[in-house]
Write an enzyme that holds these catalytic residues in place. Structure first.
Site, PDB file in Angstrom:
ATOM      1  N   CYS A 140      52.785 -67.441   1.692  1.00 58.41           N
ATOM      2  CA  CYS A 140      52.543 -66.039   2.032  1.00 58.41           C
ATOM      3  C   CYS A 140      51.723 -65.272   0.998  1.00 58.41           C
ATOM      4  CB  CYS A 140      53.877 -65.331   2.273  1.00 58.41           C
ATOM      5  SG  CYS A 140      54.805 -66.058   3.642  1.00 58.41           S
ATOM      6  N   HIS A 273      54.900 -56.278  -1.619  1.00 55.03           N
ATOM      7  CA  HIS A 273      55.063 -57.446  -0.751  1.00 55.03           C
ATOM      8  C   HIS A 273      56.111 -57.115   0.306  1.00 55.03           C
ATOM      9  CE1 HIS A 273      54.824 -61.519   0.570  1.00 55.03           C
ATOM     10  NE2 HIS A 273      56.106 -61.748   0.328  1.00 55.03           N
ATOM     11  N   HIS A 307      55.323 -59.341   9.060  1.00 58.06           N
ATOM     12  CA  HIS A 307      54.921 -60.220   7.963  1.00 58.06           C
ATOM     13  C   HIS A 307      53.900 -61.212   8.496  1.00 58.06           C
ATOM     14  CE1 HIS A 307      54.712 -62.615   4.536  1.00 58.06           C
ATOM     15  NE2 HIS A 307      55.994 -62.910   4.328  1.00 58.06           N
TER      16      HIS A 307
END
Length: 378
Positions: A140, A273, A307
């Site tokens: 990610c 994040h 996400h």
């Protein structure tokens, strides 16, 4: 050292296709994950923030990346640079797994092997790039690293123009892994909420055109922001869990700020994040307090678009470039029950960007951390 600037933007997300729709969606601050339309997904939690009105089947990372790259190049109005001086760096976590999964379900044998690096190769073919072509695949944080690598290519003189960013499509395997880990929220992606219970995936791609500032000025290009600093680190702690003290997360932020020559008092905004998982959000919040004292306001992008996996870092950078360019911070998606113990500010009304410098964080499995600093071009 010549500054690196962003001169073109291209993006697909649950907000739609194009940077104008992305910015409008940020201003509206409304989105809803959709029930997953995949009868072959054997998962308990089946929500997704999909790209709307996408008619190409299967929806793959490469197709998303190509569409976003086309838009970014068109937005930059490039002046036919030497193909040998054009580079491509793309980040993706799952690569072309969606295409392979679709073939497996249909019983069709793959006529060609499409590995992770094919995403960057396809973008390179699209733009005619004959310089370096790299696909980064460290989960990610992938596209955050990709944009950092792109900046290094420019600063080192290896390229005059770099098409950089990230792309991620829905993957049955990716969703299944997070479902097995118990890391999917049954309601929506709600980072920094007291009742956060995991993340919810989103599809999409964000691609940026990066150039040296002197080249951009010479051709009269629009410059959204300067990419002023980057910091990398690795926890070396666990395959999936963050190191509880956040020591390396702090180091990546400090390194990026040192690289940019800025102090905590210069930072007007952080795009965290912030995945919505309980431990990750808490560790990042503590790190922000340690690095910045009283952290500046946060813009929680994943609350809006989910996400996006390997594309998340590039999505954050693109959002930061738009915020820096426009001078406004859009409202955060309202939280039902903000976690006051984290001590963070997530404003729910639009406001002027108080200081024209933004920090973007991206973290990943394997303990990979990257922070980037963007600021207004002067």
């Amino acid at each position: 050292m010549n500054e690196v600037v962003v001169t073109g933007l291209g993006v697909l997300s649950c907000l739609g296709i194009g940077s104008e729709r992305f910015w409008s969606g940020m201003i509206r601050a409304r989105s809803t994950p959709q029930p997953l339309d995949d009868p072959h997904a054997n998962v308990r939690m089946a929500l997704l923030y999909p790209v709307p009105d996408w008619e190409e089947t299967p929806a793959t990372a490469t197709r998303f990346a190509l569409r976003a790259a086309e838009e970014a190049v068109r937005d930059a109005r490039l002046d036919a640079p030497d193909p040998r001086r054009i580079a491509v760096v793309v980040g993706t976590g799952m690569g072309e797994s969606a295409a392979h999964e679709a073939r497996r379900v249909s019983g069709e044998l793959a006529s060609e092997w499409m590995p992770t690096f094919s995403v960057g190769a396809a973008v390179g073919e699209l733009v005619g790039a004959r310089g370096p072509n790299t696909t980064v695949s460290n989960a990610c944080a992938a596209s955050g690293y990709a944009i950092s690598v792109a900046a290094d290519l420019i600063r080192s003189g290896e390229a005059d123009v770099v098409i950089a960013g990230g792309a991620e499509a829905y993957s049955r395997v990716g969703l299944g892994c997070f479902d097995r880990l118990g890391a999917i929220d049954p309601q929506r992606c709600r980072p920094f909420d007291r009742n956060r219970a995991g993340t919810v995936f989103g599809e999409g791609a964000a691609m940026l055109v990066l150039e040296p500032a002197n080249r951009a000025r010479a051709r009269g290009a629009r410059m959204y922001a300067e990419l002023a600093g980057e910091g990398w680190s690795c926890d070396a702690f666990h395959n999936t869990a963050p190191e509880p003290t956040g020591a390396e997360i702090r180091r990546s932020m400090r390194q990026a700020m040192t690289d940019a020559g800025v102090s905590p008092g210069d930072i007007g905004l952080v795009v965290p994040h912030g995945t919505g998982t309980e431990l990750n959000d808490a560790v990042e919040a503590e790190a922000l307090h340690d690095v910045m004292g009283t952290p500046p306001p946060l813009y929680s992008l994943k609350s809006l678009i989910g996400h996006t996996g390997g594309a998340a870092g590039a999505m954050g950078v693109l959002a930061a470039a738009l915020i820096t360019h426009n001078g406004w911070v859009p409202p955060n998606v309202p939280l039902a029950d903000p976690d006051s113990e984290l001590g963070l500010s997530l404003p729910e009304t639009p406001a002027r960007l108080s200081r024209p410098t933004v920090v973007v964080n991206a973290y990943a499995f394997g303990g990979n951390n990257v922070s980037l600093v963007l600021r207004k071009v002067v």
